[in-house]
Design a protein around this motif. Structure first.
Motif, PDB file in Angstrom:
ATOM      1  N   LEU A 831       0.816  -1.222   0.000  1.00  0.00           N
ATOM      2  CA  LEU A 831       0.000   0.000   0.000  1.00  0.00           C
ATOM      3  C   LEU A 831       0.845   1.265   0.000  1.00  0.00           C
ATOM      4  O   LEU A 831       0.560   2.228  -0.731  1.00  0.00           O
ATOM      5  CB  LEU A 831      -0.944  -0.022   1.212  1.00  0.00           C
ATOM      6  CG  LEU A 831      -2.145   0.915   1.147  1.00  0.00           C
ATOM      7  CD1 LEU A 831      -3.008   0.619  -0.066  1.00  0.00           C
ATOM      8  CD2 LEU A 831      -2.975   0.804   2.421  1.00  0.00           C
ATOM      9  N   LEU A 834       2.333   2.492  -3.383  1.00  0.00           N
ATOM     10  CA  LEU A 834       1.452   2.842  -4.489  1.00  0.00           C
ATOM     11  C   LEU A 834       0.989   4.294  -4.394  1.00  0.00           C
ATOM     12  O   LEU A 834       0.784   4.822  -3.299  1.00  0.00           O
ATOM     13  CB  LEU A 834       0.216   1.924  -4.481  1.00  0.00           C
ATOM     14  CG  LEU A 834       0.504   0.425  -4.628  1.00  0.00           C
ATOM     15  CD1 LEU A 834      -0.776  -0.369  -4.384  1.00  0.00           C
ATOM     16  CD2 LEU A 834       1.065   0.104  -6.000  1.00  0.00           C
ATOM     17  N   ASN A 835       0.849   4.934  -5.544  1.00  0.00           N
ATOM     18  CA  ASN A 835       0.253   6.273  -5.614  1.00  0.00           C
ATOM     19  C   ASN A 835      -1.240   6.100  -5.847  1.00  0.00           C
ATOM     20  O   ASN A 835      -1.653   5.555  -6.882  1.00  0.00           O
ATOM     21  CB  ASN A 835       0.877   7.085  -6.747  1.00  0.00           C
ATOM     22  CG  ASN A 835       2.351   7.369  -6.501  1.00  0.00           C
ATOM     23  OD1 ASN A 835       2.742   7.682  -5.383  1.00  0.00           O
ATOM     24  ND2 ASN A 835       3.167   7.221  -7.533  1.00  0.00           N
ATOM     25  N   ILE A 836      -2.055   6.567  -4.892  1.00  0.00           N
ATOM     26  CA  ILE A 836      -3.486   6.262  -4.920  1.00  0.00           C
ATOM     27  C   ILE A 836      -4.318   7.522  -5.121  1.00  0.00           C
ATOM     28  O   ILE A 836      -4.083   8.550  -4.470  1.00  0.00           O
ATOM     29  CB  ILE A 836      -3.901   5.550  -3.609  1.00  0.00           C
ATOM     30  CG1 ILE A 836      -3.270   4.157  -3.569  1.00  0.00           C
ATOM     31  CG2 ILE A 836      -5.410   5.462  -3.468  1.00  0.00           C
ATOM     32  CD1 ILE A 836      -3.483   3.419  -2.290  1.00  0.00           C
ATOM     33  N   LYS A 838      -8.215   8.428  -4.761  1.00  0.00           N
ATOM     34  CA  LYS A 838      -9.417   7.832  -4.177  1.00  0.00           C
ATOM     35  C   LYS A 838     -10.604   7.789  -5.137  1.00  0.00           C
ATOM     36  O   LYS A 838     -10.823   8.723  -5.904  1.00  0.00           O
ATOM     37  CB  LYS A 838      -9.841   8.617  -2.928  1.00  0.00           C
ATOM     38  CG  LYS A 838      -9.106   8.267  -1.663  1.00  0.00           C
ATOM     39  CD  LYS A 838      -9.780   8.949  -0.470  1.00  0.00           C
ATOM     40  CE  LYS A 838      -9.129   8.528   0.847  1.00  0.00           C
ATOM     41  NZ  LYS A 838      -9.841   9.102   2.003  1.00  0.00           N
ATOM     42  N   ARG A 866      -8.363   4.355   2.427  1.00  0.00           N
ATOM     43  CA  ARG A 866      -7.324   5.033   1.638  1.00  0.00           C
ATOM     44  C   ARG A 866      -7.611   4.973   0.142  1.00  0.00           C
ATOM     45  O   ARG A 866      -7.024   5.709  -0.634  1.00  0.00           O
ATOM     46  CB  ARG A 866      -5.959   4.429   1.963  1.00  0.00           C
ATOM     47  CG  ARG A 866      -5.493   4.807   3.374  1.00  0.00           C
ATOM     48  CD  ARG A 866      -4.278   4.030   3.822  1.00  0.00           C
ATOM     49  NE  ARG A 866      -3.067   4.375   3.096  1.00  0.00           N
ATOM     50  CZ  ARG A 866      -1.854   3.915   3.410  1.00  0.00           C
ATOM     51  NH1 ARG A 866      -1.718   3.093   4.435  1.00  0.00           N
ATOM     52  NH2 ARG A 866      -0.800   4.264   2.703  1.00  0.00           N
ATOM     53  N   CYS A 867      -8.553   4.076  -0.233  1.00  0.00           N
ATOM     54  CA  CYS A 867      -8.851   3.906  -1.655  1.00  0.00           C
ATOM     55  C   CYS A 867     -10.199   4.488  -2.074  1.00  0.00           C
ATOM     56  O   CYS A 867     -10.451   4.642  -3.274  1.00  0.00           O
ATOM     57  CB  CYS A 867      -8.821   2.428  -2.029  1.00  0.00           C
ATOM     58  SG  CYS A 867      -7.181   1.659  -1.904  1.00  0.00           S
ATOM     59  N   VAL A 938      -7.696  -1.878  -5.481  1.00  0.00           N
ATOM     60  CA  VAL A 938      -6.334  -1.335  -5.360  1.00  0.00           C
ATOM     61  C   VAL A 938      -5.737  -1.076  -6.737  1.00  0.00           C
ATOM     62  O   VAL A 938      -5.082  -0.052  -6.961  1.00  0.00           O
ATOM     63  CB  VAL A 938      -5.450  -2.312  -4.547  1.00  0.00           C
ATOM     64  CG1 VAL A 938      -4.004  -1.813  -4.507  1.00  0.00           C
ATOM     65  CG2 VAL A 938      -5.992  -2.466  -3.123  1.00  0.00           C
ATOM     66  N   VAL A 941      -7.354   2.190  -8.385  1.00  0.00           N
ATOM     67  CA  VAL A 941      -7.061   3.526  -7.836  1.00  0.00           C
ATOM     68  C   VAL A 941      -5.564   3.818  -7.782  1.00  0.00           C
ATOM     69  O   VAL A 941      -5.164   4.936  -7.452  1.00  0.00           O
ATOM     70  CB  VAL A 941      -7.659   3.680  -6.424  1.00  0.00           C
ATOM     71  CG1 VAL A 941      -9.165   3.509  -6.464  1.00  0.00           C
ATOM     72  CG2 VAL A 941      -7.020   2.718  -5.431  1.00  0.00           C
ATOM     73  N   SER A 942      -4.733   2.844  -8.075  1.00  0.00           N
ATOM     74  CA  SER A 942      -3.292   3.070  -7.987  1.00  0.00           C
ATOM     75  C   SER A 942      -2.704   3.379  -9.361  1.00  0.00           C
ATOM     76  O   SER A 942      -3.153   2.842 -10.383  1.00  0.00           O
ATOM     77  CB  SER A 942      -2.599   1.846  -7.371  1.00  0.00           C
ATOM     78  OG  SER A 942      -2.841   0.697  -8.137  1.00  0.00           O
TER      79      SER A 942
END
Length: 943
Positions: A831, A834-836, A838, A866-867, A938, A941-942
């Motif tokens: 996690l 990764l650049n997330i 939302k 976080r996502c 994941v 959104v990443s």
């Protein structure tokens, strides 16, 4: 169970059944021996088998049942969770159960108040209040299972509650259903006004009782003395001296009335502060005298709880993991105090802890654990106290039961009370008995084991209870029941504690509320002086896997089949009955019918996921018993199963072919047509072929991608579900899970190592769930050997994309391998890499039972938050009930387990996430939202 298999009812009970059957669904009325025995069992050591069990869904149905019983003069008893210990939730007449529809709640005044229906579990109420830093006052040890109806009806308290924060003192208003069907809401002026008009006689009677009690100075003083202590012996007579308004008297009499006066339909609490900062300490003294003297000093200090544990109690848990080393070296004279202090501010807490320690500096200690605020350390300390009851239960002789009694002494006489109780243990031969309790309230629990098969043992128990009652009620003027309720257990001793005047007052109260005497007869008031020695529950040996069960019911809230068939407690009750019938050979007809009923209720509808073991005080996994029974049933299929294990890649190919055929049919004929055809096939096959629905997966195109070199590596084992099942046809992301997983791992900077012949591999779960343990072990070993090589002997972590596979592998593998399911791996290893960006839409979550057992609750919520902007983890769903292949073969289990799901999906939500492909089928079907692996979220959104 089929109602046709139920025995015929006699006389008035058949009339009642016929009247109710005209208004209620068939599944709400239970009369078969298996049903009445299973549902009639509570946590006490008494057994009565009801003639009829009625499950009610709402107030109107409750009123119907009560009116019908009144018309036919049939006694009835209310039941919420059945965790009561004194026999107050059983009946040999009509048992009225609350369904899951009785769990509505409403937060009022920014959390200062909360209105709760009687089916709300106590821990859920506190969860609703947590955002406001509030909680309900009562905190019984059974709070994760017991319900508000029982908490109020028994005036249950707990470790930190004392007397000031119990239901009696924190109730704001109450809604009551009387024996004549009248509903009173004491918080509604219109309801109060109507009740004044319709029940003037009842109100006047209560006012007269209060006036006459106050005029009897000796009795009034006795009542005040008794309620200086914790006291649940008899009715709450303090209502007659604390209040003059008849409505205040009425609602406070309802607290602790144990279903003998009226039904509690809703309760509004004044909530109490839940302090965010807590510290705990363990102080060990050479003897109970010193410890009890320290309690009197601590009573004037800022402490929230002081739990006393005698030397035998400490010895019972000395060998448990996490115990302080010095516990094992203590002698039986030692006595410990577990002290908790709380505050709204961290710096203030430090000051308070020091103040508490300073107050007891003059009392020499032989061991201690200083105040700590670390959650892991405080949990370890409280595990000492919480582990004592199960410690006795786990070592008891098979065939005996565990009895936990509950008395209160004046605090200034506590040391004498401890000494004399210990002397009674020795005198009557209860050498395993231990004492612990809520010392600030003078409330002691003592736990011992007792057999009831031998009349001599019953007589021994009777002599012991006579001696205890004389000691507590007469010599020390204490409470025979401090917080567990009178029930049947202490009913014969009420006059000993309260005297003839007190009992006469209670009889007048009962007559005012229940003139027909139909509500829970034999509880609280009982003319039979031997009632506590009759209708004792047998605990015959059945199977060492479940013989330690104490039938407490703590397991029930998390069981996916509890509303469909049986809970783990009920399965064990019926299995014990089966074992006894087989052993005695006394009733062949009943045995045959019970075996038939148990096949479906006990075996076929058990998910066998093991959540019950996590809630069980003695760690029983009822699924282990069920798998053992399935092994016998599936033995005839052993050769077929062995062939599938040896040709697993062929099975995978066949599965993909079948899914591909259904997928093609859906495209050509449409979902409605293929569903209709499937239903027909299911019917013709007598349910052996499952019915297709649009949530079924499409065919996966399993093609492991070429790995790219990275410094960090991970061994990825695609599950058989991921290798064969692609997302459903209308899924947001149609890609196979294997592709998505590899994509996420690549983004996080991992080189992915996948076995070459993955279609041959299986963790063994499909065979394990059928009880074919040898085949399951072989497949698990095959998988472990390959992983051991691919991971370079444990150098690299291992990811399995389906949580049950990971959980089983963690339990079965013998080599030092780091096995992860998606939540744990992403949270711990990916996690932060990764650049997330939302998601703006709300998402639904499901935490699988295996992930719950791996403690993935908080990591899942952290990933989701976080996502996505909003993540919903629906309540009252602990296992989806798909249970490997049960969703295909026993779809009603999945339907029952997910019954609360759809109503919790917010408007506009189209996405759901979990971490088990098969679970996601049922989740999608019953929610209307397409569920996929959390890895899809994941990846989306990443960057």
């Amino acid at each position: 169970m089929n109602q046709a298999n139920s025995p015929a009812l006699e006389g008035s009970y058949q009339q009642l059944f016929d009247q109710l059957a005209a208004e209620l669904l068939p599944e709400q009325l239970m009369t078969s021996h298996a049903q009445t025995l299973a549902y009639g069992t509570d946590a006490s050591f008494y057994r009565l088998i009801p003639k009829l069990v009625v499950k009610v869904n709402n107030l109107a149905q409750l009123q119907l049942v009560m009116a019908s019983c009144a018309q036919l003069a049939l006694p009835y008893t209310f039941r919420a969770a059945g965790t009561s210990l004194s026999g107050q939730a059983i009946s040999d007449s009509v048992l009225i159960l609350l369904s899951d529809d009785w769990r509505q709640h409403q937060i009022l005044e920014d959390g200062d108040k909360i209105s709760l229906q009687p089916g709300v579990i106590g821990a859920d109420a506190n969860r609703y209040l947590a955002p406001f830093q509030r909680k309900i006052g009562p905190d019984p040890a059974s709070i994760n299972a017991c319900k508000i109806g029982g908490i109020a009806a028994n005036n249950a308290s707990g470790m930190c509650c004392g007397t000031a924060q119990n239901s009696y003192h924190t109730m704001a208003s109450i809604t009551v259903v009387f024996s004549d069907g009248t509903v009173l809401n004491t918080g509604d002026p219109h309801s109060v006004a109507a009740f004044k008009r319709s029940h003037q006689g009842l109100l006047e009677g209560l006012s007269e009782l209060a006036q006459s009690t106050l005029q009897n100075k000796d009795l009034a003083d006795k009542i005040r003395h008794k309620y200086r202590l914790k006291n649940t012996t008899g009715y709450s007579l303090n209502a007659l001296v604390d209040f003059s308004d008849p409505f205040d008297i009425l609602q406070h009499l309802m607290i602790g009335s144990e279903g003998t006066l009226a039904f509690i339909a809703e309760l509004t609490y004044n909530t109490v502060v839940e302090h965010p900062h807590k510290a705990s300490s363990l102080l060990v003294f050479a003897d109970s005298d010193t410890a009890c003297k320290a309690v009197q000093v601590l009573a004037d200090q800022p402490v929230a709880a002081v739990e006393l544990m005698d030397g035998r109690a400490l010895a019972s848990v000395a060998d448990q993991p996490g115990m302080p080393n010095f516990i094992a070296s203590l002698d039986m004279q030692a006595c410990a105090l577990l002290v908790e202090t709380r505050s709204s501010q961290a710096d203030e807490l430090t000051t308070l802890c020091q103040q508490v320690m300073d107050s007891v500096v003059s009392f020499p200690r032989i061991g201690e654990v200083a105040f700590t605020t670390k959650s892991s350390e405080t949990a370890a300390l409280w595990a000492i106290r919480k582990g004592m009851f199960p410690a006795v239960g786990a070592v008891r002789e098979t065939g005996t039961t565990v009895i936990i009694e509950d008395v209160a002494f004046p605090v200034e006489r506590l040391a004498n009370g401890v000494h004399e109780l210990q002397a009674l243990f020795t005198e009557h031969g209860y050498h395993e008995a231990i004492i612990f309790g809520h010392a600030l309230a003078g409330n002691l629990h003592f736990v011992f084991t007792q057999g009831f098969e031998d009349p001599a043992e019953v007589a021994r128990y009777g002599r012991f209870m006579d001696a205890v009652s004389q000691l507590v009620a007469v010599k020390y003027q204490g409470s025979l029941k401090a917080e567990h309720g009178t029930g049947r257990n202490m009913a014969p001793f009420i006059e000993l504690e309260w005297g003839s005047e007190g009992v006469a007052l209670m009889q007048q109260i009962k007559q005012l509320f229940d003139p027909q005497g139909l509500l829970n007869p034999g509880v609280i008031l009982n003319q039979n002086s031997q009632a506590h020695l009759e209708n004792l529950k047998p605990m015959p040996a059945a199977n060492e896997l479940v013989d330690k069960c104490i039938e407490c019911g703590f397991c029930e809230p998390v069981c996916p089949s509890r509303s469909l068939s049986l809970s783990p407690r009920q399965r064990i009750v019926l299995y014990r009955e089966l074992s006894e019938l087989r052993r005695s050979g006394s009733n062949a007809k009943r045995l045959t019918q019970l075996e038939k009923d148990f096949k479906y209720q006990g075996v076929d509808t058990c998910a066998a996921v093991g959540l019950c073991a996590d809630r069980c005080p003695v760690g029983i996994n009822t699924g282990d018993l069920v798998r053992q029974l399935r092994e016998q049933h599936y033995a005839k299929y052993k050769n077929i199963a062995r062939w599938t294990a040896d040709h697993f890649s062929s099975v995978a190919s066949i599965t993909r072919l079948g899914l591909g055929t259904a997928e093609l049919g859906q495209k050509v004929l449409g979902s409605s047509a293929i569903s209709s055809i499937s239903k027909g096939i299911t019917k013709v096959s007598a349910g052996k072929v499952p019915t297709w629905n649009p949530a079924y997966p499409t065919r996966a195109k399993y093609q492991p991608p070429q790995p790219r070199f990275h410094k960090d590596k991970v061994v990825y084992i695609p599950s058989c579900a991921a290798r064969t099942m692609a997302p459903q046809a209308d899924a947001i992301d149609p890609r196979p899970l294997v592709e998505v997983t590899c994509n996420v791992l690549e983004k996080a900077g991992f080189e992915v190592i996948i076995p070459d012949k993955g279609d041959d591999l299986c963790c063994g779960m499909p065979y394990h769930s059928k009880g074919m343990l040898d085949i399951a072990t072989d497949k698990s070993q095959q998988l472990e050997d390959i992983i051991w090589q691919l991971s370079e002997h444990g150098r690299w972590p291992v990811l399995m994309d389906t949580s049950p596979c990971a959980k089983r592998s963690q339990e079965q593998f013998t080599q030092p391998l780091d096995i992860y399911e998606p939540i744990g791996f992403i949270h711990q290893h990916a996690l932060d890499k990764l650049n997330i960006a939302k998601l703006e839409q709300p998402i639904m979550l499901h935490l699988t039972c295996s992930s719950r057992r791996m403690d993935m609750h908080d990591p899942l919520l952290d990933i989701a938050n976080r996502c996505a902007q909003q993540a919903i983890l629906p309540e009252h769903i602990y296992c989806c009930g798909w249970a490997g292949d049960k969703g295909f073969t026993t779809p009603e289990l999945n339907q029952a387990a997910l019954a609360p799901l759809k109503a919790q999906v917010p408007e506009g939500c189209t996405r759901g996430y979990s971490n088990s492909r098969t679970c996601e089928i049922g989740l999608s079907h019953h929610s209307g939202v397409a569920y996929q692996s959390i890895l899809y979220l994941v990846d989306e959104v990443s960057l």
